[in-house]
Design a protein around this motif. Structure first.
Motif, PDB file in Angstrom:
ATOM      1  N   ALA A 113      10.002  -1.983  -6.290  1.00 62.97           N
ATOM      2  CA  ALA A 113       9.662  -2.431  -6.861  1.00 62.97           C
ATOM      3  C   ALA A 113      10.685  -3.701  -7.029  1.00 62.97           C
ATOM      4  O   ALA A 113      11.153  -4.991  -7.536  1.00 62.97           O
ATOM      5  CB  ALA A 113       9.728  -2.508  -8.591  1.00 62.97           C
ATOM      6  N   GLU A 149       3.944  -7.970  -4.757  1.00 64.21           N
ATOM      7  CA  GLU A 149       4.174  -8.461  -5.921  1.00 64.21           C
ATOM      8  C   GLU A 149       2.542  -7.924  -6.107  1.00 64.21           C
ATOM      9  O   GLU A 149       1.757  -7.938  -7.156  1.00 64.21           O
ATOM     10  CB  GLU A 149       4.555  -9.698  -6.052  1.00 64.21           C
ATOM     11  CG  GLU A 149       4.291  -9.634  -7.578  1.00 64.21           C
ATOM     12  CD  GLU A 149       4.253 -11.299  -8.102  1.00 64.21           C
ATOM     13  OE1 GLU A 149       5.293 -11.804  -7.381  1.00 64.21           O
ATOM     14  OE2 GLU A 149       4.357 -11.565  -9.008  1.00 64.21           O
ATOM     15  N   PHE A 156       1.961  -4.101  -5.659  1.00 67.46           N
ATOM     16  CA  PHE A 156       1.983  -3.632  -7.063  1.00 67.46           C
ATOM     17  C   PHE A 156       1.415  -4.003  -8.098  1.00 67.46           C
ATOM     18  O   PHE A 156       1.004  -3.146  -9.302  1.00 67.46           O
ATOM     19  CB  PHE A 156       3.338  -4.245  -7.661  1.00 67.46           C
ATOM     20  CG  PHE A 156       4.703  -3.065  -7.438  1.00 67.46           C
ATOM     21  CD1 PHE A 156       5.417  -1.728  -7.650  1.00 67.46           C
ATOM     22  CD2 PHE A 156       5.129  -3.029  -5.767  1.00 67.46           C
ATOM     23  CE1 PHE A 156       6.065  -0.808  -7.815  1.00 67.46           C
ATOM     24  CE2 PHE A 156       6.310  -2.533  -5.757  1.00 67.46           C
ATOM     25  CZ  PHE A 156       6.074  -1.379  -6.325  1.00 67.46           C
ATOM     26  N   PRO A 216       8.856   1.432 -12.130  1.00 67.56           N
ATOM     27  CA  PRO A 216       8.308   0.943 -10.391  1.00 67.56           C
ATOM     28  C   PRO A 216       7.173  -0.618 -11.100  1.00 67.56           C
ATOM     29  O   PRO A 216       6.032  -0.183 -11.496  1.00 67.56           O
ATOM     30  CB  PRO A 216       7.006   2.164 -10.639  1.00 67.56           C
ATOM     31  CG  PRO A 216       7.980   3.071 -11.831  1.00 67.56           C
ATOM     32  CD  PRO A 216       8.899   2.691 -12.285  1.00 67.56           C
ATOM     33  N   ASP A 217       7.823  -1.451 -11.137  1.00 66.51           N
ATOM     34  CA  ASP A 217       6.845  -2.373 -11.588  1.00 66.51           C
ATOM     35  C   ASP A 217       7.953  -3.708 -10.879  1.00 66.51           C
ATOM     36  O   ASP A 217       9.342  -3.771 -11.388  1.00 66.51           O
ATOM     37  CB  ASP A 217       7.444  -2.719 -13.420  1.00 66.51           C
ATOM     38  CG  ASP A 217       6.830  -3.905 -14.416  1.00 66.51           C
ATOM     39  OD1 ASP A 217       6.444  -4.489 -13.631  1.00 66.51           O
ATOM     40  OD2 ASP A 217       6.375  -4.141 -15.529  1.00 66.51           O
ATOM     41  N   ILE A 218       6.830  -4.448 -10.722  1.00 61.81           N
ATOM     42  CA  ILE A 218       7.559  -5.532  -9.458  1.00 61.81           C
ATOM     43  C   ILE A 218       8.611  -6.722 -10.546  1.00 61.81           C
ATOM     44  O   ILE A 218       9.219  -7.353 -10.188  1.00 61.81           O
ATOM     45  CB  ILE A 218       6.101  -6.464  -8.800  1.00 61.81           C
ATOM     46  CG1 ILE A 218       6.944  -6.885  -8.102  1.00 61.81           C
ATOM     47  CG2 ILE A 218       5.279  -7.516  -9.979  1.00 61.81           C
ATOM     48  CD1 ILE A 218       7.504  -6.301  -6.496  1.00 61.81           C
TER      49      ILE A 218
END
Lengths: 341, 288
Positions: free
Chosen positions: A237, A258, A261, B227-229
């Motif tokens: 990320a 993007e 995710f 885990p987060d864009i």
């Protein structure tokens, strides 16, 4: 096995192209073939970070070895090409070139590899500075001692190493410091492509962020391309422009990070992203039932079907086709295949 | 921990002393000073019967399930042995229902593990077996040392949920040691942060997480890669420093070298611990 992947037609502006790579490990006395990488293709553009994500045993490190051209028994490559641009659109196939050319022309100069457990790759009998000097000598670059010292001072400073470390032997440094020495070495010749295999395993969160932000900064500055291999989705990320999700030797989903995710398509990616625990989350999460398959004897059809909540009849029988969605986005799942029955 | 069962998380980076602390709790090391009281009894002054009682009450789950079991021994024998030594059930016929019950609790059953050796299990399953073994004697306290760090992301959550069930259904308290702050928050009720062998902050999870007091806790929480864009924009890059080894021996606060709020007193005198708003923190910043 069915040859399903459509050929990449144009190399375009890509700096590295991996085409239909198929490889694995032979266990001769048991007549086993562990099919770790099955028909994998991807492209790496200039000035981008491509992430390769997947759980342990999904083949991501094997893929890294093949891309870097370190193919030693029991690893064999049965099919595929890895084309790399060594400058002026001059493409070389790493898999069919001889070892000496690769060692002199490609390794470190065009393509650098930061191996997993990089703290254990330094020669214990040599001082850190000699590692730097010898790398330069091997590639025929004449530099004065002063330049080496200047380079190390600059780069050691930005990765948080004391300058005295150049005179130390590897055992005198901690694991985290040795890892940073290897990263400094790998970046010394300003390679066009950096291949980092789990660059931050076994370090704490603060050091991890430090190393990653240094790599990112460096990538932006030199406009090189980077392949980051990690099981940690947090690393992806933070680093990736594009991402490839591997499961049991296949790339199951590939595209803009993007999009992967926020709106993943493949059921495995969906479940994986849902199962990740984010900071400040308490709601009960569900894991994925079952466990990854044995690659010596993978399930027929789609390799994810025994764990997939959407599994259909066809998934148990036939390997799914790769479906292209828009430009540069692929998913390998029957749910999205046009030819599904 | 006599109140309702809790999950107490100990967080620290490699070399912060968290595993040493666990070994002390499990009586695997003898302390140079200080005491550990369990239900009012000093665990280093127990007699033979007392040690057996302590083993029944306090059980452990370790990091790598493949190293917790002998590779050439059948896995189910561990469960029979635990029943024999801790619950005095010598006959395997009598032990079967109890063993099956704990295995079902962790999502397995005796049929599935019977006669198998560790090679026939995945990491997640094997870790479940070791949890089943640990809860066989219905311990009041379960000690877990990074029990999910060796497992793949897709298996991790379900093992964590098992720990929550142990707290809720069996009423055991858990001391859970980890370096991973996201799982710490997911599972924990209370948190203690260790730095270079010193407890820097302790308190209820929500409070420590939302408003950390100690500068080190702040730094840790700011460095988590989620885990987060969206973290790409959110996270501030850090500069690495090269002071590592000298910190253990430093007089005063061990974090002084890296602390953005450092004051002259920090590097000469060890900060006392003080209680602020339901938690304990060791930092000169909060001493008026």
């Amino acid at each position: 096995m069915t040859p399903l992947y459509t050929q990449i037609n144009s190399v375009g502006s890509s700096i590295l192209v991996a085409e239909n790579i198929d490889g694995g490990y032979i266990v001769p006395d048991r007549r086993l073939f562990i099919h770790a990488v099955d028909n994998v293709s991807f492209t790496l553009e200039g000035n981008e970070v491509l992430g390769i994500a997947g759980e342990s045993g999904c083949g991501k490190s094997t893929l890294a070895k093949i891309v870097y051209g370190v193919i030693e028994p029991p690893l064999i490559v049965r099919r595929g090409r890895v084309l790399i641009d060594v400058g002026n659109r001059n493409l070389i196939d790493i898999l069919s070139s001889d070892r000496e050319t690769i060692r002199r022309e490609i390794m470190w100069k065009t393509l650098s590899y930061i191996p997993q457990n990089s703290m254990n790759v330094l020669n214990p009998m040599k001082r850190i500075r000699d590692h730097f000097i010898e790398t330069l000598k091997f590639h025929g670059i004449e530099v004065s001692k002063k330049d080496v010292v200047n380079y190390t001072r600059e780069v050691f400073n930005s990765v948080g190493l004391p300058i005295d470390a150049t005179n130390a032997y590897p055992h005198q440094l901690s694991g985290g410091m040795r890892q940073r020495v290897v990263i400094a070495l790998a970046l010394m010749l300003k390679p066009r492509v950096v291949l980092a295999d789990e660059p931050t395993t076994a370090v704490d969160v603060v050091t991890q962020l430090g190393i990653l932000s240094f790599l990112k900064e460096w990538q932006k500055e030199t406009k090189c391309s980077m392949i980051v291999i990690s099981h940690d989705m947090g690393v992806h990320a933070y680093m990736d422009n594009r991402i490839a999700i591997m499961y049991a030797g296949n790339i199951v989903e590939y595209g803009d990070a993007e999009k992967v995710f926020t709106d993943p398509l493949h059921p495995y990616t969906k479940l994986l992203i849902e199962s990740l625990i984010k900071k400040g989350e308490k709601s009960i999460k569900k894991g994925i039932l079952g466990s990854p398959p044995n690659l010596a004897n993978p399930p027929p059809g789609c390799r994810f079907h025994p764990r997939c909540p959407y599994a259909m009849d066809i998934c148990r029988k036939e390997e799914p086709l790769e479906t292209r969605i828009g430009n540069n986005y692929r998913v390998k799942c029957w749910l999205y295949s046009n030819s599904r029955r | 921990m006599s109140e309702p069962p809790k999950i107490f998380v100990i967080v620290g980076e490699t070399g912060s002393g968290k595993s040493t602390l666990l070994k002390l709790i499990l009586r695997m090391l003898i302390p140079d000073g200080g005491t550990i009281l369990y239900k009012g009894r000093d665990i280093f002054k127990l007699n033979r019967e007392g040690v057996r009682w302590y083993r029944r009450e306090v059980q452990a789950v370790f990091q790598d399930p493949y190293e917790s079991f002998n590779p050439i021994r059948r896995v189910d024998t561990y469960l029979y042995d635990t029943a024999k030594f801790l619950l005095n059930i010598g006959k395997s016929i009598e032990a079967i229902p109890i063993i099956d019950e704990v295995l079902r609790f962790v999502g397995l059953d005796l049929e599935r593990i019977k006669g198998k050796s560790i090679k026939e299990f995945s990491g997640g399953e094997l870790q479940r077996v070791s949890i089943a073994r640990a809860i066989l004697s219905r311990p009041r306290l379960l000690v877990a040392d990074e029990p999910v760090s060796m497992l793949d992301a897709s298996l991790r959550v379900s093992v964590l949920n098992t720990f929550k069930e142990i707290r809720d259904k069996l009423g055991s308290s858990i001391i859970y040691v980890t370096h991973d702050l996201s799982t710490a928050y997911y599972i924990g009720d209370e948190i203690a942060v260790l730095y270079r062998g010193v407890l820097v902050e302790k308190g209820p999870m929500d409070v420590v997480y939302s408003e950390p007091l100690h500068p080190y806790t702040k730094m840790l929480l700011d460095s988590i890669l989620e885990p987060d864009i969206r973290i790409k924009e959110r996270i501030k890059p850090v500069k690495l420093s090269s002071i590592e080894i000298s910190e253990f021996l430093a007089p005063g606060c061990k974090f002084a070298n890296r602390c953005p709020y450092v004051k002259p007193i920090c590097s000469s005198k060890e900060p006392p611990s003080i209680d602020i708003d339901r938690r304990t923190v060791s930092c000169w910043l909060y001493i008026k």
